[in-house]
Design a protein around this motif. Structure first.
Motif, PDB file in Angstrom:
ATOM      1  N   VAL A 201       0.849  -1.190   0.000  1.00 55.26           N
ATOM      2  CA  VAL A 201       0.000   0.000   0.000  1.00 55.26           C
ATOM      3  C   VAL A 201       0.885   1.241   0.000  1.00 55.26           C
ATOM      4  CG1 VAL A 201      -1.791   1.286   1.217  1.00 55.26           C
ATOM      5  CG2 VAL A 201      -1.809  -1.223   1.278  1.00 55.26           C
ATOM      6  N   ASN A 202       0.692   2.117  -0.974  1.00 55.73           N
ATOM      7  CA  ASN A 202       1.451   3.362  -1.004  1.00 55.73           C
ATOM      8  C   ASN A 202       0.916   4.337   0.036  1.00 55.73           C
ATOM      9  OD1 ASN A 202       2.634   2.181  -3.272  1.00 55.73           O
ATOM     10  ND2 ASN A 202       2.878   4.160  -4.281  1.00 55.73           N
ATOM     11  N   ILE A 203       1.825   4.946   0.797  1.00 54.98           N
ATOM     12  CA  ILE A 203       1.474   5.913   1.830  1.00 54.98           C
ATOM     13  C   ILE A 203       2.164   7.238   1.526  1.00 54.98           C
ATOM     14  CG2 ILE A 203       1.525   6.459   4.291  1.00 54.98           C
ATOM     15  CD1 ILE A 203       1.695   3.480   4.885  1.00 54.98           C
ATOM     16  N   HIS A 204       1.384   8.319   1.529  1.00 56.66           N
ATOM     17  CA  HIS A 204       1.899   9.657   1.264  1.00 56.66           C
ATOM     18  C   HIS A 204       1.753  10.493   2.530  1.00 56.66           C
ATOM     19  CE1 HIS A 204       1.547   8.653  -3.095  1.00 56.66           C
ATOM     20  NE2 HIS A 204       0.499   7.972  -2.655  1.00 56.66           N
ATOM     21  N   SER A 205       2.815  11.155   2.953  1.00 54.93           N
ATOM     22  CA  SER A 205       2.817  11.948   4.184  1.00 54.93           C
ATOM     23  C   SER A 205       2.881  13.437   3.860  1.00 54.93           C
ATOM     24  CB  SER A 205       4.016  11.568   5.062  1.00 54.93           C
ATOM     25  OG  SER A 205       3.942  10.215   5.468  1.00 54.93           O
ATOM     26  N   VAL A 206       1.990  14.193   4.500  1.00 56.63           N
ATOM     27  CA  VAL A 206       1.950  15.650   4.369  1.00 56.63           C
ATOM     28  C   VAL A 206       2.199  16.260   5.744  1.00 56.63           C
ATOM     29  CG1 VAL A 206       0.513  17.647   3.765  1.00 56.63           C
ATOM     30  CG2 VAL A 206       0.290  15.508   2.464  1.00 56.63           C
ATOM     31  N   ARG A 207       3.063  17.292   5.811  1.00 52.06           N
ATOM     32  CA  ARG A 207       3.355  17.983   7.066  1.00 52.06           C
ATOM     33  C   ARG A 207       3.214  19.488   6.847  1.00 52.06           C
ATOM     34  NH1 ARG A 207       2.601  13.638   8.153  1.00 52.06           N
ATOM     35  NH2 ARG A 207       3.917  12.064   9.174  1.00 52.06           N
ATOM     36  N   LEU A 208       2.194  20.085   7.493  1.00 46.11           N
ATOM     37  CA  LEU A 208       1.929  21.501   7.300  1.00 46.11           C
ATOM     38  C   LEU A 208       1.432  22.134   8.595  1.00 46.11           C
ATOM     39  CD1 LEU A 208       0.004  21.519   3.882  1.00 46.11           C
ATOM     40  CD2 LEU A 208       2.280  22.478   4.304  1.00 46.11           C
ATOM     41  N   PRO A 209       1.786  23.391   8.856  1.00 44.77           N
ATOM     42  CA  PRO A 209       1.170  24.092   9.979  1.00 44.77           C
ATOM     43  C   PRO A 209      -0.328  24.242   9.737  1.00 44.77           C
ATOM     44  CG  PRO A 209       2.378  25.632   8.578  1.00 44.77           C
ATOM     45  CD  PRO A 209       2.716  24.255   8.093  1.00 44.77           C
ATOM     46  N   GLY A 210      -1.092  24.238  10.817  1.00 47.12           N
ATOM     47  CA  GLY A 210      -2.550  24.330  10.706  1.00 47.12           C
ATOM     48  C   GLY A 210      -3.245  22.989  10.776  1.00 47.12           C
ATOM     49  N   LEU A 211      -2.515  21.915  10.467  1.00 48.38           N
ATOM     50  CA  LEU A 211      -3.070  20.570  10.571  1.00 48.38           C
ATOM     51  C   LEU A 211      -2.873  20.026  11.990  1.00 48.38           C
ATOM     52  CD1 LEU A 211      -1.642  19.055   7.257  1.00 48.38           C
ATOM     53  CD2 LEU A 211      -4.004  19.797   7.654  1.00 48.38           C
ATOM     54  N   VAL A 212      -3.690  19.059  12.372  1.00 47.51           N
ATOM     55  CA  VAL A 212      -3.482  18.319  13.618  1.00 47.51           C
ATOM     56  C   VAL A 212      -3.190  16.871  13.264  1.00 47.51           C
ATOM     57  CG1 VAL A 212      -4.458  17.593  15.828  1.00 47.51           C
ATOM     58  CG2 VAL A 212      -4.908  19.888  14.973  1.00 47.51           C
ATOM     59  N   ALA A 213      -4.216  16.090  12.936  1.00 43.68           N
ATOM     60  CA  ALA A 213      -4.021  14.693  12.517  1.00 43.68           C
ATOM     61  C   ALA A 213      -5.176  14.297  11.611  1.00 43.68           C
ATOM     62  CB  ALA A 213      -3.955  13.780  13.732  1.00 43.68           C
ATOM     63  N   HIS A 214      -4.844  13.893  10.390  1.00 42.57           N
ATOM     64  CA  HIS A 214      -5.858  13.607   9.382  1.00 42.57           C
ATOM     65  C   HIS A 214      -5.378  12.441   8.523  1.00 42.57           C
ATOM     66  CE1 HIS A 214      -7.060  17.839  10.263  1.00 42.57           C
ATOM     67  NE2 HIS A 214      -5.750  17.971  10.353  1.00 42.57           N
ATOM     68  N   GLN A 215      -6.327  11.665   8.036  1.00 44.94           N
ATOM     69  CA  GLN A 215      -5.949  10.579   7.128  1.00 44.94           C
ATOM     70  C   GLN A 215      -7.114  10.235   6.217  1.00 44.94           C
ATOM     71  OE1 GLN A 215      -3.484   7.107   8.299  1.00 44.94           O
ATOM     72  NE2 GLN A 215      -5.239   5.856   7.736  1.00 44.94           N
ATOM     73  N   GLU A 216      -6.787  10.015   4.946  1.00 42.29           N
ATOM     74  CA  GLU A 216      -7.799   9.490   4.044  1.00 42.29           C
ATOM     75  C   GLU A 216      -7.253   8.257   3.333  1.00 42.29           C
ATOM     76  OE1 GLU A 216      -7.373  12.337   0.084  1.00 42.29           O
ATOM     77  OE2 GLU A 216      -8.834  12.854   1.640  1.00 42.29           O
ATOM     78  N   VAL A 217      -8.125   7.296   3.191  1.00 41.61           N
ATOM     79  CA  VAL A 217      -7.807   6.044   2.517  1.00 41.61           C
ATOM     80  C   VAL A 217      -8.654   6.012   1.254  1.00 41.61           C
ATOM     81  CG1 VAL A 217      -7.666   3.534   2.741  1.00 41.61           C
ATOM     82  CG2 VAL A 217      -7.455   4.990   4.781  1.00 41.61           C
ATOM     83  N   ILE A 218      -7.989   5.967   0.090  1.00 35.28           N
ATOM     84  CA  ILE A 218      -8.700   6.043  -1.184  1.00 35.28           C
ATOM     85  C   ILE A 218      -8.609   4.706  -1.901  1.00 35.28           C
ATOM     86  CG2 ILE A 218      -8.935   7.290  -3.364  1.00 35.28           C
ATOM     87  CD1 ILE A 218      -7.356   9.581  -2.101  1.00 35.28           C
ATOM     88  N   PHE A 219      -9.763   4.080  -2.079  1.00 34.33           N
ATOM     89  CA  PHE A 219      -9.855   2.824  -2.827  1.00 34.33           C
ATOM     90  C   PHE A 219     -10.305   3.142  -4.253  1.00 34.33           C
ATOM     91  CE2 PHE A 219     -10.422   1.547   1.559  1.00 34.33           C
ATOM     92  CZ  PHE A 219      -9.693   0.363   1.641  1.00 34.33           C
ATOM     93  N   GLY A 220      -9.708   2.473  -5.233  1.00 40.17           N
ATOM     94  CA  GLY A 220     -10.070   2.682  -6.618  1.00 40.17           C
ATOM     95  C   GLY A 220     -10.574   1.416  -7.273  1.00 40.17           C
ATOM     96  N   GLY A 221     -11.639   1.549  -8.039  1.00 45.03           N
ATOM     97  CA  GLY A 221     -12.193   0.436  -8.803  1.00 45.03           C
ATOM     98  C   GLY A 221     -12.648   0.933 -10.164  1.00 45.03           C
ATOM     99  N   GLU A 222     -13.152   0.065 -10.947  1.00 45.81           N
ATOM    100  CA  GLU A 222     -13.574   0.443 -12.293  1.00 45.81           C
ATOM    101  C   GLU A 222     -14.689   1.477 -12.234  1.00 45.81           C
ATOM    102  OE1 GLU A 222     -15.037  -1.657 -16.483  1.00 45.81           O
ATOM    103  OE2 GLU A 222     -14.491  -2.874 -14.749  1.00 45.81           O
TER     104      GLU A 222
END
Length: 263
Positions: A201-222
């Motif tokens: 599973v590919n994981i992408h990390s974002v670090r920015l001021p103003g954020l606390v803790a967030h995550q989205e999991v994106i599933f793709g299908g036809e």
């Protein structure tokens, strides 16, 4: 009533935990440990009512002086394993929200907890909504073969990817037996552009001021995508999970990994 010591007590999460233990539980805060404010009274520093609670700079000294039943650890990845070893070897239950713990570490924690007849609850994310997000993602993985994770945190978080995203990838992989490369020979023009890979599973990390803790999991299908997202806008979102962990820590047996195990 449990005697509680908070390690990393002057950090942003640690301060919230201290306030929660004092104001919202029947347990007793007996000690605090941090490299900031050593020797000071954390009750005064945080504007709390109650008896003096001294901040210690050394965890072993804090344990010896305060005799806690439970240590709640919100420190940093570089020292968390030493903290866990110190707590368990002194026969103190450990609740750990610090990230950076590996599968090898978990085996060591399990053995140490059993050897000392105490419990360790390791929690990548204390937010109830985040736990549900991980569980929903695990279930969705039965029906989709392609998925990526984007995790977003404040710019003071030093480790990447987050413990929550790693745990999510592990849960997804249990149900996604066909999680594999799509067969395309990708070209990364900038190394790391496709993120890191955990259990396929590919994981992408974002670090920015103003954020606390967030995550989205994106599933793709036809012809479709499914996005499962959780957002913590305040560190108060983690406190119901901390209170649950504190309530359950003496009921578990040895090592437990993940808040979902005690919900």
């Amino acid at each position: 009533m449990k005697r509680v010591l908070v390690n990393g007590a002057m950090g942003k999460m640690g301060q919230e935990v201290v306030k929660t233990v004092v104001e919202e539980t029947e347990d007793l805060l007996v000690g605090a440990c941090d490299m900031k404010g050593i020797g000071e009274n954390i009750m005064d520093l945080l504007g709390l009512k109650g008896d003096r609670v001294t901040i210690y700079g050394d965890l072993t000294e804090a344990i010896q002086k305060t005799n806690p039943d439970v240590i709640i650890d919100f420190t940093i990845p570089e020292v968390v394993m030493n903290n866990i070893k110190t707590g368990l070897s002194h026969k103190v239950h450990m609740i750990v929200g610090t990230t950076g713990i590996t599968e090898v570490d978990l085996k060591e924690i399990k053995d140490l907890a059993e050897a000392n007849n105490v419990n360790a609850l390791i929690v990548p994310n204390f937010a109830i909504g985040a736990v549900l997000m991980m569980e929903f993602s695990r279930e969705a993985a039965r029906y989709f073969k392609d998925v990526e994770i984007i995790e977003l945190h404040h710019n003071q978080k030093i480790d990447a990817p987050s413990g929550t995203s790693i745990k999510t990838a592990e849960l997804i992989n249990r149900n996604m037996n066909n999680c594999e490369n799509n067969g395309i020979n990708e070209i990364e023009r900038i190394k790391g552009a496709r993120g890191g890979n955990k259990n396929g599973v590919n994981i992408h990390s974002v670090r920015l001021p103003g954020l606390v803790a967030h995550q989205e999991v994106i599933f793709g299908g036809e012809g479709q995508t499914l996005t499962i997202r959780h957002d913590s806008y305040s560190r108060k979102s983690f406190m119901p999970g901390v209170k649950l962990a504190l309530k359950k820590i003496t009921d578990i047996n040895g090592l437990v990994y993940g808040l979902e195990k005690i919900l």
